[in-house]
Motif scaffolding. Structure first.
Motif, PDB file in Angstrom:
ATOM      1  N   GLN A  86       4.473  10.205  -6.948  1.00 53.16           N
ATOM      2  CA  GLN A  86       5.526  10.471  -7.931  1.00 53.16           C
ATOM      3  C   GLN A  86       4.942  10.761  -9.311  1.00 53.16           C
ATOM      4  O   GLN A  86       5.414  11.653 -10.022  1.00 53.16           O
ATOM      5  N   GLU A  87       3.902  10.011  -9.697  1.00 49.64           N
ATOM      6  CA  GLU A  87       3.265  10.241 -10.999  1.00 49.64           C
ATOM      7  C   GLU A  87       2.598  11.608 -11.046  1.00 49.64           C
ATOM      8  O   GLU A  87       2.632  12.302 -12.059  1.00 49.64           O
ATOM      9  N   ARG A  88       1.988  11.993  -9.908  1.00 49.59           N
ATOM     10  CA  ARG A  88       1.334  13.304  -9.868  1.00 49.59           C
ATOM     11  C   ARG A  88       2.356  14.418 -10.023  1.00 49.59           C
ATOM     12  O   ARG A  88       2.149  15.383 -10.769  1.00 49.59           O
ATOM     13  N   LYS A  89       3.493  14.271  -9.300  1.00 48.58           N
ATOM     14  CA  LYS A  89       4.547  15.293  -9.411  1.00 48.58           C
ATOM     15  C   LYS A  89       5.109  15.326 -10.821  1.00 48.58           C
ATOM     16  O   LYS A  89       5.372  16.408 -11.370  1.00 48.58           O
ATOM     17  N   ARG A  90       5.322  14.154 -11.413  1.00 47.77           N
ATOM     18  CA  ARG A  90       5.853  14.103 -12.788  1.00 47.77           C
ATOM     19  C   ARG A  90       4.881  14.751 -13.771  1.00 47.77           C
ATOM     20  O   ARG A  90       5.293  15.477 -14.671  1.00 47.77           O
ATOM     21  N   TRP A  91       3.591  14.514 -13.574  1.00 47.55           N
ATOM     22  CA  TRP A  91       2.582  15.073 -14.486  1.00 47.55           C
ATOM     23  C   TRP A  91       2.535  16.593 -14.377  1.00 47.55           C
ATOM     24  O   TRP A  91       2.398  17.309 -15.381  1.00 47.55           O
ATOM     25  N   GLU A  92       2.669  17.100 -13.117  1.00 44.75           N
ATOM     26  CA  GLU A  92       2.623  18.551 -12.911  1.00 44.75           C
ATOM     27  C   GLU A  92       3.794  19.277 -13.554  1.00 44.75           C
ATOM     28  O   GLU A  92       3.681  20.444 -13.935  1.00 44.75           O
ATOM     29  N   LYS A  93       4.919  18.577 -13.695  1.00 45.66           N
ATOM     30  CA  LYS A  93       6.107  19.216 -14.282  1.00 45.66           C
ATOM     31  C   LYS A  93       6.117  19.162 -15.806  1.00 45.66           C
ATOM     32  O   LYS A  93       6.949  19.799 -16.443  1.00 45.66           O
ATOM     33  N   ALA A 104       0.822  -1.207   0.000  1.00 47.07           N
ATOM     34  CA  ALA A 104       0.000   0.000   0.000  1.00 47.07           C
ATOM     35  C   ALA A 104       0.855   1.256   0.000  1.00 47.07           C
ATOM     36  O   ALA A 104       0.564   2.225  -0.715  1.00 47.07           O
ATOM     37  N   ARG A 105       1.958   1.231   0.782  1.00 45.20           N
ATOM     38  CA  ARG A 105       2.852   2.400   0.813  1.00 45.20           C
ATOM     39  C   ARG A 105       3.509   2.626  -0.528  1.00 45.20           C
ATOM     40  O   ARG A 105       3.645   3.761  -0.991  1.00 45.20           O
ATOM     41  N   ARG A 106       3.929   1.514  -1.177  1.00 47.36           N
ATOM     42  CA  ARG A 106       4.550   1.656  -2.495  1.00 47.36           C
ATOM     43  C   ARG A 106       3.572   2.233  -3.517  1.00 47.36           C
ATOM     44  O   ARG A 106       3.944   3.066  -4.350  1.00 47.36           O
ATOM     45  N   GLU A 107       2.303   1.781  -3.445  1.00 54.01           N
ATOM     46  CA  GLU A 107       1.310   2.288  -4.379  1.00 54.01           C
ATOM     47  C   GLU A 107       1.054   3.779  -4.167  1.00 54.01           C
ATOM     48  O   GLU A 107       0.958   4.554  -5.126  1.00 54.01           O
ATOM     49  N   LYS A 108       0.952   4.184  -2.894  1.00 51.55           N
ATOM     50  CA  LYS A 108       0.743   5.606  -2.605  1.00 51.55           C
ATOM     51  C   LYS A 108       1.941   6.435  -3.075  1.00 51.55           C
ATOM     52  O   LYS A 108       1.781   7.527  -3.623  1.00 51.55           O
ATOM     53  N   LYS A 109       3.140   5.894  -2.845  1.00 51.20           N
ATOM     54  CA  LYS A 109       4.340   6.610  -3.283  1.00 51.20           C
ATOM     55  C   LYS A 109       4.381   6.738  -4.790  1.00 51.20           C
ATOM     56  O   LYS A 109       4.741   7.803  -5.328  1.00 51.20           O
ATOM     57  N   HIS A 110       3.976   5.671  -5.494  1.00 53.40           N
ATOM     58  CA  HIS A 110       3.947   5.704  -6.957  1.00 53.40           C
ATOM     59  C   HIS A 110       2.960   6.753  -7.456  1.00 53.40           C
ATOM     60  O   HIS A 110       3.242   7.500  -8.406  1.00 53.40           O
ATOM     61  N   VAL A 111       1.781   6.826  -6.806  1.00 51.75           N
ATOM     62  CA  VAL A 111       0.775   7.816  -7.204  1.00 51.75           C
ATOM     63  C   VAL A 111       1.314   9.226  -7.006  1.00 51.75           C
ATOM     64  O   VAL A 111       1.141  10.110  -7.869  1.00 51.75           O
TER      65      VAL A 111
END
Length: 639
Positions: free
Chosen positions: A580-587, A571-578
């Motif tokens: 990271q993807e959100r930050k990548r998308w914002e950039k 669950a922690r890995r999934e939240k971390k992945h989400v």
């Protein structure tokens, strides 16, 4: 070579050092009871004071601490002007918190004889929160600060540094690096003078290489550096990497009985070995304590693992009785626990035993240790002499004993002889019988039966001991295949042997002659026992097998806990992945976002197509057709 003293003076007289020592330093060493210098002090102090980089190798307990403290202090007090505020003049690095604290205490004792510096000691006092006097004063002083990981936070250390502006730092590598990384701490060429690495080879052995390199990058290259250790020669290939410039090497060893062979331990230390079968090992410890005359006031027992310390600290007192206070110490204790237990042992006024691991084998100057017993020979043979060297320090008589099992382990004696560390048979007769050994085993088992938690600790300790034993560098001597499993299990007071791969082919009695109803074996801790009963109930309701000889209730607890932990990690890995993807998308730019959407759409189409093809192939195979539904021939392998 060190400068020669004036004619008519002893080469080891404190007032014969050239350049000469300050009067207050002479008063200090005299008050400490040091009538003359030790050989390492006589060799190292003049060199280190005379602008030389030094590499000092000397037997343990030979006075290395004052060999670098006196030159460092003398240099800081002989500068032309005081060091600027928030500038550092010298750093002393130690591998352990205990050794760093010990160095700081010796330094404080030394500075107590220098009035301007003594007025600024005791940084832990509440009234010391006021800023130190302005450095514009013409009076030079040494202001030390102790930096230890785990005792204070980095922010607290920085706050103390800014208030007191120390010019001499003593600490462990990690915490020193954290402070030096602050933009408020300065080590410029104009102010920094000396760097000392105490127990230098151990700093490298413990994996501090990268941290040391980061510290060195923050220090000026034009400095004096001193490396001090009991076995520098075993890390010579790494020494050049710490920035020494044409260092002078000082080697101080002790002549053996023949007058030719060099020993690596003090002449006042008697090193012996005792061979006993596994079942007699712990009862023999009591007889050793009773046969050594006079009765040792301070004794150190070395074992191989932290888990061993935890278990034996609960069981050994049952065998040894109330005549000795047993104090545990290992590296996994919290910092405050380590310091508290260390102080209890050092300040004990009645016979005390420090039960410890190799965390206490190096550097620590524990005063007046009479006896060292190595219950487990060290996995790294070079640690042997460091363990022995806890006794027989500074000319005091000491005794060390290493306990060996009969058979192949006795070859360890010849092995040590080759390494110029000879050991003789323990001279006192030790009488033990099988009945005494059985009685000791039953004493421990009675305590283990009273609390399942102690049984669990014993199982963990035994497994960790075996892992350590199997990794011994002298593997041809310490062979797992030669172990007496039943004898070892009984000596530890176990109720059964733990499940281990090493016992896969063991055909003996895994129960060690103990008949237990494991379902009714309880924990003293009510919450832990409640959880155990819940697991039993869950297993009964699900129809699980309740054969306690095949499955322990706490096995289920461990499995369920592991499963829960794995789910949490996923669950922690999934939240971390989400995130990271959100930050990548914002950039991303708009064009990059469009390409990413197109790529995801393409991947989704391929996934859907593959799933459809796989579904059709399974249907075709089920119907007995030879070809896949997409019209292509089914793959039959390469020609």
């Amino acid at each position: 070579m060190a400068p020669k003293p004036p004619p008519g003076t002893s080469s080891r007289a404190w007032d014969a050092v050239n350049p000469s020592l300050s009067e207050w330093v002479l008063d200090a060493v005299s008050s400490m009871g040091f009538t003359r210098m030790t050989p390492v002090q006589a060799s190292a102090i003049p060199l280190f004071m005379a602008h030389k980089d030094v590499v000092v190798e000397a037997v343990t307990g030979s006075g290395k601490t004052l060999s670098f403290l006196i030159p460092v202090v003398e240099k800081l007090l002989r500068l032309e002007e005081p060091i600027k505020k928030h500038h550092v003049g010298a750093i002393i690095i130690s591998p352990t918190r205990e050794l760093a604290s010990q160095i700081y205490n010796v330094l404080s004792s030394l500075l107590a004889f220098h009035p301007p510096s003594a007025a600024l000691l005791n940084p832990d006092d509440e009234d010391d929160a006021a800023p130190r006097p302005k450095q514009s004063s013409s009076v030079l002083k040494v202001v030390p600060q102790l930096l230890l990981g785990g005792s204070t936070s980095p922010a607290e250390d920085l706050s103390s540094f800014l208030k007191r502006s120390p010019n001499l730092l003593v600490g462990t590598p990690g915490r020193l690096l954290e402070l030096l990384s602050s933009p408020h701490v300065h080590c410029p060429q104009s102010s920094f003078e000396m760097l000392v690495l105490d127990e230098a080879d151990r700093l490298l052995d413990l994996g501090f290489k990268e941290t040391l390199q980061s510290i060195l990058r923050r220090l000026p290259k034009q400095r004096r550096t001193g490396l001090f250790s009991a076995s520098v020669s075993e890390a010579v290939d790494q020494i050049v990497r710490v920035g020494l410039r044409n260092p002078v090497k000082v080697v101080v060893k002790v002549k053996g009985a023949s007058g030719v062979d060099d020993k690596r331990t003090p002449a006042s230390l008697q090193m012996t070995y005792l061979t006993v079968p596994p079942t007699h090992k712990f009862p023999a410890l009591k007889q050793i304590l009773n046969t050594v005359q006079p009765t040792p006031l301070k004794t150190i027992f070395f074992v191989s693992t932290c888990s061993g310390v935890d278990y034996l600290s609960a069981t050994l007192p049952l065998i040894l009785g109330d005549d000795f206070q047993l104090i545990p110490l290992h590296g996994k204790h919290q910092a405050n626990v380590r310091q508290k237990n260390f102080n209890r042992f050092v300040n004990a006024h009645t016979p005390a035993i420090l039960l410890t691991t190799d965390v206490a084998s190096r550097g620590l100057d524990i005063p007046s240790v009479d006896l060292v017993v190595q219950i487990d020979p060290p996995s790294d043979p070079k640690t042997f002499i460091h363990r022995c060297g806890r006794a027989g320090r500074a000319g005091r008589r000491g005794l060390s004993i290493v306990v060996l099992h009969p058979g192949r382990e006795e070859d360890y004696v010849a092995f040590l002889e080759v390494r110029k560390t000879p050991v003789a048979p323990y001279p006192q007769p030790i009488h033990f019988s099988d009945s005494d050994a059985s009685a000791a085993t039953e004493i421990v088992r009675k305590a283990v039966r009273a609390d399942r938690a102690l049984h669990d600790r014993g199982q963990k300790a035994f497994v960790s001991w075996l892992r350590s034993y199997s990794k011994h560098q002298a593997s041809s001597i310490f062979r797992v295949a030669d172990l007496d499993w039943e004898g070892l299990g009984k000596s530890w007071g176990l109720l059964k042997l733990p499940k281990m791969p090493e016992l896969r082919n063991f055909s003996g009695d895994r129960t060690l002659g103990v008949d237990m109803d494991w379902d009714t074996y309880t924990y003293k801790d009510k919450q832990r026992e409640k959880r155990r009963l819940e697991v039993l109930q869950e297993a009964a309701e699900s129809g699980a097998t309740q054969d306690s000889s095949k499955k322990r209730p706490n096995d289920s607890v461990a499995w369920s806990n592991n499963l829960e932990n794995r789910n949490k990690k996923v669950a922690r890995r999934e939240k971390k992945h989400v995130r990271q993807e959100r930050k990548r998308w914002e950039k991303m730019t708009d064009e990059e976002k469009q390409k990413a959407l197109e790529t995801e759409d393409m991947v989704e189409q391929i996934r859907v197509k593959n799933e459809e093809q796989w579904r059709l192939k399974r249907a075709a195979a089920k119907a007995g057709t030879a070809a896949a539904s997409d019209g292509e021939e089914e793959f039959q392998g390469f020609d």
